[in-house]
Each structure stands twice: as C-alpha cells, then as structure tokens.
Motif scaffolding. Sequence first.
Motif, short mmCIF file in Angstrom:
data_model
loop_
_atom_site.label_atom_id
_atom_site.label_comp_id
_atom_site.label_asym_id
_atom_site.label_seq_id
_atom_site.Cartn_x
_atom_site.Cartn_y
_atom_site.Cartn_z
N LYS A 39 45.89 51.73 -9.94
CA LYS A 39 44.43 51.67 -9.82
C LYS A 39 44.00 50.35 -9.18
O LYS A 39 43.13 50.32 -8.29
CB LYS A 39 43.81 51.83 -11.21
CG LYS A 39 42.30 51.87 -11.22
CD LYS A 39 41.79 52.08 -12.64
CE LYS A 39 40.28 52.08 -12.68
NZ LYS A 39 39.77 52.26 -14.08
N LYS A 40 44.62 49.24 -9.60
CA LYS A 40 44.32 47.93 -9.01
C LYS A 40 44.74 47.89 -7.55
O LYS A 40 44.04 47.31 -6.71
CB LYS A 40 45.04 46.84 -9.80
CG LYS A 40 44.51 46.64 -11.22
CD LYS A 40 45.27 45.54 -11.93
CE LYS A 40 44.73 45.34 -13.36
NZ LYS A 40 45.46 44.28 -14.09
N PHE A 41 45.88 48.51 -7.25
CA PHE A 41 46.37 48.52 -5.88
C PHE A 41 45.41 49.29 -4.97
O PHE A 41 45.15 48.88 -3.83
CB PHE A 41 47.77 49.15 -5.84
CG PHE A 41 48.39 49.19 -4.47
CD1 PHE A 41 48.84 48.04 -3.84
CD2 PHE A 41 48.53 50.39 -3.79
CE1 PHE A 41 49.40 48.08 -2.58
CE2 PHE A 41 49.09 50.45 -2.53
CZ PHE A 41 49.53 49.28 -1.92
N ILE A 42 44.88 50.40 -5.47
CA ILE A 42 43.93 51.20 -4.68
C ILE A 42 42.66 50.41 -4.41
O ILE A 42 42.09 50.46 -3.30
CB ILE A 42 43.59 52.52 -5.41
CG1 ILE A 42 44.84 53.42 -5.47
CG2 ILE A 42 42.46 53.26 -4.72
CD1 ILE A 42 45.42 53.77 -4.13
N LYS A 43 42.18 49.65 -5.39
CA LYS A 43 41.00 48.81 -5.18
C LYS A 43 41.26 47.78 -4.09
O LYS A 43 40.39 47.50 -3.26
CB LYS A 43 40.62 48.11 -6.49
CG LYS A 43 39.97 49.01 -7.52
CD LYS A 43 39.53 48.22 -8.74
CE LYS A 43 38.82 49.13 -9.76
NZ LYS A 43 38.40 48.38 -10.97
N MET A 44 42.47 47.22 -4.09
CA MET A 44 42.82 46.25 -3.07
C MET A 44 42.85 46.90 -1.69
O MET A 44 42.38 46.32 -0.70
CB MET A 44 44.19 45.63 -3.40
CG MET A 44 44.64 44.55 -2.43
SD MET A 44 45.61 45.20 -1.03
CE MET A 44 47.07 45.77 -1.88
N ILE A 45 43.37 48.14 -1.62
CA ILE A 45 43.42 48.86 -0.34
C ILE A 45 42.00 49.09 0.18
O ILE A 45 41.72 48.87 1.37
CB ILE A 45 44.16 50.20 -0.51
CG1 ILE A 45 45.65 49.97 -0.71
CG2 ILE A 45 43.94 51.10 0.72
CD1 ILE A 45 46.45 51.25 -0.91
N CYS A 46 41.11 49.51 -0.70
CA CYS A 46 39.72 49.77 -0.29
C CYS A 46 39.08 48.50 0.27
O CYS A 46 38.39 48.54 1.31
CB CYS A 46 38.90 50.27 -1.48
SG CYS A 46 39.39 51.90 -2.05
#
Length: 778
Positions: A707-714
């Motif tokens: 979930k944290k990684f996806i936020k970083m991608i966004c």
Amino acid sequence: MTKYETNILQSSDGTFSCGFYNITNTYNITSAFTFSIWYSNSANKVIVWSANRGRPVHSRRSEITLRKDGNIVLTDYDGTVVWQTDGKFPNVRYVQLLNTGNLVLKNSSGNIVWQSFDSPTDTLLPTQRILATTKLVSTTGLQVPSHYTFRFSDQSILSLIYDDTNVSGVYWPDPDYQYYENNRNLYNSTRIGSLDDYGEFFSSDLAKHQARVASDRSLGIKRRLTLDYDGNLRLYSLNNSDGTWTISWIAQPQTCMTHGLCGPYGICHYSPTPRCSCPPGYKMRNPGNWTQGCKPIVEIACDGKQNVTFLQLRNTDFWGSDQQRIEKVPLEVCWNTCVSDCTCKGFQYQEGNGTCYPKSFLFNGRTYPTPFVRTMYIKLPSSLDVSKKPIPQSSIHDYTPSGLDCDHVNTITAEAVRNMNKIGGEEPKWFYFYGFIGVFFIVEVFFFAFAWFFVLRKEMRSSEVWAAEEGYRVMTSHFRMYSYRELVKATERFKHELGWGGSGVVYKGILDDDRAVVIKKLENVTQNREEFQDELHVIARINHMNLVRIYGFCLERFHRLLVLEYVENGSLANVLFNSKVLLDWKQRFNIALGVAKGLAYLHHECLEWVIHCNLKPENILLDENLEPKIADFGLAKLLSRSGSNQNVSRARGTIGYIAPEWISGLPITAKVDVYSYGVVLLELVSGRRAFDLIIVEDKTKVHEMLKKFIKMICYRLDNEKSLWLAEFVDFRVGDEFNYLQAKTLVKLAVSCLEEDRKKRPTMESIVESLLSVDLARS
C-alpha cells in the motif's frame, strides 16, 4: 394497476406498445403481469421484450417509476424491487419508446443513456444488434427463460446452443460439419449480427457475407427474429390486415436436430410430424413434460452381478456424450467395451467403417436418414423383456426393423437370386464367355481399389474425403474421459515430472495421437465421483485462446487426473525471472493484454462464473509465440471445500498476490483476481518480484508495505513523470519501451491494487484500456 389497460406507452407511429402485459389470459394465471413491449397490431400482442421475465408482478399496487437518479424501477405490490436499469444516469429527462421498438432513457441533451436493445430477451428487432456480450434466451410458460440460447460461441460463430447444468452443446450450425462446410468463418475478432428492414440477417461469421434472407424480402414489412420455446430460431412477418404472423425463414428445418427436445433418453422421430418417445425399457419421467425425458424401468447396478444386453436401434443416434472414439473394430469389441464399463449407457456403431462411440449419457436422441448406417445399442438388463415393445422410428425413410439383439455379433445373411431368361429352352452360346470377362473385370477393379486404399492412404487423408473425419477427431479430442492405463502409457509410468504445487504433481505425456500434453495428478479432492464429474463438464465448456485447454480427465477408483494442453515455453515466472531469454517491451505488453483477455472471459463471458483465485506468473504459461495462457483456472472449483467462497479463498492463493479481503474474511468476488493481476503488471513492467520491490521481511505485512509502495508510485507518476518511469521499467529493456503503454500499465496496476475492492476496475474495462492504448500506438 387496476387501470392497466390505459397505462400504455406507444411509439409515435403506433407500431409498438409498452406497459404492463397481462399474462393471465395466456397462461391461465391470476393477476400476473410483466412490464413488456409488444407489437400493437398483432392479433395476440406478441411480446418482443420483457423487463421481468420469470418474475411477474401482482395486479394491484405494482408500478413502474422513473426515479430522480435516472433509473427505471419496477416494484411489486409490497414495494419489492423486481427490476431496475441499475446505472448512473445524470440529467435524465424522460423515457421514450422509439418506432423501432427500442425503449430508451434520454438526458437533457437528447442523448440515449440506456436502451432495451442492449438487453434483448428472446427476440431481435430490425436495426437491433446482437454482440459478443448479448444473447437471446428462449421463453417458456410464465415468461420464464429456458435452456436455449442464441449467441456467439467461443469460436466467434453465431450459434444456437442448448445450455443446461449438466449438458451444453451447439446444434446450429450443424455440429457434424466443419465451420467451412457450414459457410462460417472461425475466430473472427468482430462479433456482431443484425436484422435489417428488408428481412436480411447479417452476421460477422457468415462466409462471404452471405446473409440469411426472408422468403418475402422487401421493405415495409414488420418483422421479428425470435428464439422460440422449442429452441428454433424463426423470422416472422406480420400480416397487417389480420395481425397474424407467418414464418419467412427458419434456422433449423429438421426439428429433431434441436438438442434436448425429448430430454434424457428420449428419442425424437417423425411420424410424420416430430414427436417424442421413450425407447423400450424406459418410461416417461414426467407425463406431459418431455424436457425431463425418460427413466429406466429397471436400473442397472454397478456391482457386476447383473447380466446386461443391448437393444439395437437402427438409424438412431444420441448425439454427444461420447466417452471415446474407437476406430475399425468389430461390433463385438464395441459391445464388450460398453459391457465392461458401468458408466457406459450404450454405444453407437457405424457399420462399414467399424467406428465405435461408447456413451456415458443418452441425450439428444433422434432417428433420421443418413448416408452412413448408424446403429445405436442401448444397455438394458437381460431380465427385462422388451421384445414386444415398439421401437421409435421415423416414417420418412426406409429402415431395417430393429429388435433386441442377444448375440455378441450381429450376422446379416443376404441371398441374391438371379433369374436368367432362356431362349428356346437353351442358354445363350456366349453366356459363359461374357460371364468370365465380367468376373475378371470385377476382380481387377477390386485389386486396384485395394491397392489404392492402402498405398495412397496418406495422400487421401489430406483430401476432402477425410476432412470430415479429421474435423470430428479434433472436435471429440477437445474433452473426454481417459483411462488410467492410457495416461500411464502416455507418461511412461509418470516418468517425466515437470513440477509440483499445492494442487498436485504435473507430468509431461504423449497421447496416442502424438499430442504432447500435461497430466496433473490432483490432490485433496474429496468430492464424490458425480460431483467431481459435473464440475469437470462445466470447466470443459471453457475455451479461450488465452486459457490452457483441458482435453479430458481420468476418474478411476481413487485416481483424479486432468489432461491439459502442453505449453512450450513454460511459465512467465521462469522466463521473466530466471531465463536467459529476454522479453522485449512488445512481448510484455502483449502478455499483459492476453492475460487480461483470459480473465475477462472467465469473469464475464463464461457460461459459468469462474474466479481463478491464484493468479501469479507461475500460473501464466507462454506458448511457442510467447502468447500467454492462464493455467489452473478451474482448480478453485475442483479442490476440497465446503461450498462457501470464503473456504475457497483460504484453500488457495499465494502471499504477495492475494487481495486484502481474503485476510479480513469478506466474501470472495472476481475482484481478487483483479488485485492479483495488478501485482503481475508491476512485475511484468519492472522485471522484479513484488517482494523485491517492497523489500519486506515479515510476510504478514505485505499488504501494508504494498500500500505504501503504491502511494509512492502515484506521487512519482504525478511529479517525476518520464524520468521515474524510465527507472522503474526493467533495465534490461533499456530505452526500447513505449512510454504511453508503460504509463498505462502502471496506472492500471495502481487501480487494481486499491484496498477497497469496489474501486478496482473490472477485467473488461482493463481490456478496453489496453486495446485503446495499443491502437493509439499503432
């Protein structure tokens, strides 16, 4: 509703009417109504569309309402919602019935936001289209949907299909012929059909665009194309003077070719009109309802203590349910094969070529004329005397009287009687000379025919004479039951192990027809034989170019095996993470698109709803052209479970690919596969495992870290744009990637990995997004 006669919406030209249709008079049911559309001037108000087929509403206090949210809602007398358009339609202003018979919702701009033409029932009207996602379903009493459908098959051929829980099969176009013999095109990417105002029906699969034409082809005639209750598709024309309908085209002129008409064990025959009968030894299961067919008077036990014999039915066949195809064998071999197998209910034997078809189920029975002598033998207890029972036969062609055959071999003796005319009491002088020449000529012809058959047989097999046989071989090889001995031989006693997983061990094998296959020994299967076989037959109907084909199965004693298509290049995981083979960008994008198409088929197009539940690179195989094929898509239905979706989820899934709702115990939906697909997309683009991307030591925190990684991608997508994306794409690809496609794949991955499953896209919408960016690139 008490004033229902006046509450009718009409098209501007008066051709169509829409409102509450009283089915009381039609089916002798009190106070039952459907919300329907019908031809206004037809004598019996023929329905062309209904909102609530199979669920009529009461005559009092039922109503149809256009609500403020833009939806049309049908409620019953107690306020229960029976049907609604169920969409988001902003600025809807009114409902209109068009002159085409299309009921539409229009917004303030006059644009159509919903239409009844998108969800046909059993009828297609002129200008209405049938697409890959739509179908006609026949209607029985009470406006209840039946087992007959008219839709595009998995091969993109517009077909009439009998579809029941245990039996499914195409009966038009004729399944005994190849697609080209039926003047059809196979695997056309466009799936569309429509009826025009002239009475011509066009379909994308029709060879050379040859339309099906009404016998009264012309403009100005009101028409409808209806899938009738008997499973036949008919084009009707309305006589304006008296409101009656006449048939101007029919799909299946031979009624008995329609599947399921006479139910299990029933036989359809012409006397001279079509009728159903039970064969000797059977009786009607439910008098008055032939769809339930017949049942044995005396059941045959499987304990081996009961003697059996066979009843011979000439010119008769029960189409489908072949256990196997045995070629060039005498009748005795076919006979003994069925006797030794308790699941065999009978066999068809073709005299002349000696082909034997043992059958596990007797369905689609019919007698009919054929150029090949087809004889059906049905298994009966020897103790049952049926010698005086009439045998169903069609009266439109000659046949040899059938009877109970108690011998293992049926010997037919024929005597030829020749009357020779004599002149003056003496034989002609030249009789013996010409007789000798004639006999010599016949022997010589036989010799050359014999030599031609054996010497030139290979060349002959490629000709049109053998085309039908080869086509049948392909058709029957799609799914059948294999013996354990066959699979032991194919695998050389399970010598060539390919790998193993949670569902069982996998072996490579070669079948007798030289096909390379994968044979999977299933573990943890606890269903009884009937339940397991029922589920297999459901899975067998699944057929898509991006799904691994299932050729058959084995069910002997405790053995549970699947016979699957062998895919040359192994798994995506092996190629992407371990192999020296480098996937270029075009191949990666094609894999993403192919996997999406396969999942979309399972979720949205299958006759049976299928969730994969364990999508990961190990279960995505690549063929010789690196085209992806999803494997293990049916095992969620076959492995041990108590019936609830939650138990399925706990039995399957791989950490890193499973959706958050599995852990929280929520009911499982197709969105779990969407989540797994999102993880696969990240790995496909980056060339790295998800665990390597998020670097997590405690596997219980995978979802939190992802979930944290996806936020970083966004964040990086919005701010760093092309610079970060170039760093994220697999470094082995270098600069040889399409920026628009890569950005689309990453954005789709982000949306697939939404924690709230309701926010995740469907696989259909994902396919559309990928196709649009692929077209934009090209």
